[in-house]
Design a protein around this motif. Sequence first.
Motif, short mmCIF file in Angstrom:
data_model
loop_
_atom_site.label_atom_id
_atom_site.label_comp_id
_atom_site.label_asym_id
_atom_site.label_seq_id
_atom_site.Cartn_x
_atom_site.Cartn_y
_atom_site.Cartn_z
N ALA A 121 0.81 -1.23 0.00
CA ALA A 121 0.00 0.00 0.00
C ALA A 121 0.84 1.27 0.00
N SER A 122 2.12 1.15 0.28
CA SER A 122 2.96 2.34 0.39
C SER A 122 3.21 2.96 -0.99
N PRO A 123 3.07 4.30 -1.10
CA PRO A 123 3.36 4.97 -2.37
C PRO A 123 4.86 5.14 -2.62
N ALA A 124 5.67 4.94 -1.60
CA ALA A 124 7.12 5.13 -1.73
C ALA A 124 7.74 3.99 -2.54
N ARG A 125 8.76 4.32 -3.32
CA ARG A 125 9.43 3.30 -4.11
C ARG A 125 10.23 2.36 -3.21
N GLN A 126 10.80 2.91 -2.15
CA GLN A 126 11.52 2.10 -1.16
C GLN A 126 10.93 2.40 0.21
N PRO A 127 9.82 1.74 0.56
CA PRO A 127 9.13 2.06 1.81
C PRO A 127 10.01 1.82 3.04
N ARG A 128 9.90 2.72 4.00
CA ARG A 128 10.58 2.56 5.29
C ARG A 128 9.55 2.84 6.38
N ILE A 129 9.32 1.88 7.24
CA ILE A 129 8.32 2.01 8.30
C ILE A 129 9.05 2.13 9.64
N PRO A 130 8.92 3.27 10.33
CA PRO A 130 9.60 3.40 11.63
C PRO A 130 9.10 2.33 12.60
N LEU A 131 10.03 1.64 13.21
CA LEU A 131 9.67 0.58 14.14
C LEU A 131 8.87 1.12 15.33
N SER A 132 9.14 2.36 15.71
CA SER A 132 8.44 2.95 16.85
C SER A 132 6.95 3.16 16.57
N ASN A 133 6.54 3.14 15.29
CA ASN A 133 5.13 3.36 14.93
C ASN A 133 4.39 2.08 14.61
N ILE A 134 5.10 0.95 14.55
CA ILE A 134 4.51 -0.24 13.96
C ILE A 134 3.31 -0.77 14.73
N LYS A 135 3.35 -0.74 16.06
CA LYS A 135 2.21 -1.25 16.83
C LYS A 135 0.96 -0.39 16.60
N ARG A 136 1.16 0.91 16.59
CA ARG A 136 0.03 1.81 16.35
C ARG A 136 -0.56 1.58 14.95
N ILE A 137 0.30 1.36 13.96
CA ILE A 137 -0.16 1.12 12.60
C ILE A 137 -0.96 -0.17 12.52
N PHE A 138 -0.48 -1.21 13.19
CA PHE A 138 -1.20 -2.48 13.18
C PHE A 138 -2.59 -2.33 13.79
N ARG A 139 -2.67 -1.59 14.89
CA ARG A 139 -3.98 -1.39 15.53
C ARG A 139 -4.92 -0.60 14.62
N ALA A 140 -4.42 0.48 14.05
CA ALA A 140 -5.27 1.39 13.28
C ALA A 140 -5.71 0.78 11.95
N GLN A 141 -4.80 0.09 11.26
CA GLN A 141 -5.11 -0.39 9.91
C GLN A 141 -5.68 -1.80 9.88
N PHE A 142 -5.27 -2.64 10.83
CA PHE A 142 -5.66 -4.05 10.76
C PHE A 142 -6.44 -4.54 11.98
N GLN A 143 -6.60 -3.70 13.00
CA GLN A 143 -7.19 -4.13 14.27
C GLN A 143 -6.46 -5.36 14.81
N VAL A 144 -5.13 -5.31 14.70
CA VAL A 144 -4.27 -6.39 15.15
C VAL A 144 -3.36 -5.88 16.25
N GLU A 145 -3.27 -6.65 17.33
CA GLU A 145 -2.39 -6.30 18.44
C GLU A 145 -1.07 -7.05 18.27
N LEU A 146 0.01 -6.30 18.10
CA LEU A 146 1.32 -6.92 17.92
C LEU A 146 2.04 -6.98 19.26
N SER A 147 2.26 -8.19 19.74
CA SER A 147 2.98 -8.41 20.99
C SER A 147 4.25 -9.20 20.68
N GLU A 148 5.40 -8.55 20.79
CA GLU A 148 6.65 -9.25 20.52
C GLU A 148 6.92 -10.34 21.54
#
Length: 301
Positions: free
Chosen positions: A205-232
């Motif tokens: 879904a990323s419009p960037a040619r080389q997507p980079r997702i900050p690790l500090s945002n990944i849990k929030r992204i999972f909750r907001a976009q997928f309703q998934v709770e990521l627990s390492e």
Amino acid sequence: SALELAAAVESLYLDGLRPYGRILRKRVLELTQALGFGKLDVDLKELKVACEACPYLKVEEADGASDWSALLPGRPQTFVDVYSPEDIYPEEMWAQAGRYFSSLSSASALPGGRFACAQVLLHQRLPFLAGYSLGQVCHIVQLAISQRKLLGYTNGTLVPYHRSESRRKDQSALNQHPCPGKTGGRNVLATWSVLRSCIRQLFEASPARQPRIPLSNIKRIFRAQFQVELSETALGYAKLSELFQDPRLADACAVAQCSFGYVIVQPPGASSSSRIAAALGERAVEEARRSAATASGVQPR
């Protein structure tokens, strides 16, 4: 002025720290306050423009346009790698550091950032840190957290490991349980297959040619976009950065390091046009969500 900017960069060289833009910004703020100008707002983009215009400096892109450093041409780059896992420090130093850190009271938490924590420790003129540069103390703080288990995080600050949330996370990871109080609601708890699926969908879904997702945002992204709770910890890891380097994710993502932390990138040779994998991923997440809803007796959304 150009001379003052070069002097700020020079001071970071003396500290053994690569003058990344964000670190240089902190140093410029420190120097201006020391001169009595009070707290000034230094814009990172404007600082980069000033460095590019400075005849004494050379701006080098470190890892993409948002990550750069200002260097002194012709000067040896003898910077400390604060992320290096190599422990080159004597055991006597670590013994003294362990005694000091374990003696910290609950009212004596250290700043959570390596840079700020190292500055506080050097300001205290602790005997076991005598002779070490700021860069070396940043590295010592990193090792005290990641390998020696002398310090751990609690509410964004560093405290003795035995009192930290980090210790509780390590125990939860050992038992492959979510950390108490860190998950809740009706969100699906990520399994390995769901995790892989979500990552692929994010890249697709990323419009960037080389997507980079900050690790500090990944849990929030999972909750907001997928309703998934990521627990390492439920997947057996105490750190997100280590979770995303698991071999089971090697064909889905890779972890890269930059001056502001970790980012998730596509692995070498991966294509952002893998629409079949993304479609299968959406189906896997939806099936997991339905299974969780059925188990809890709640109608899936």
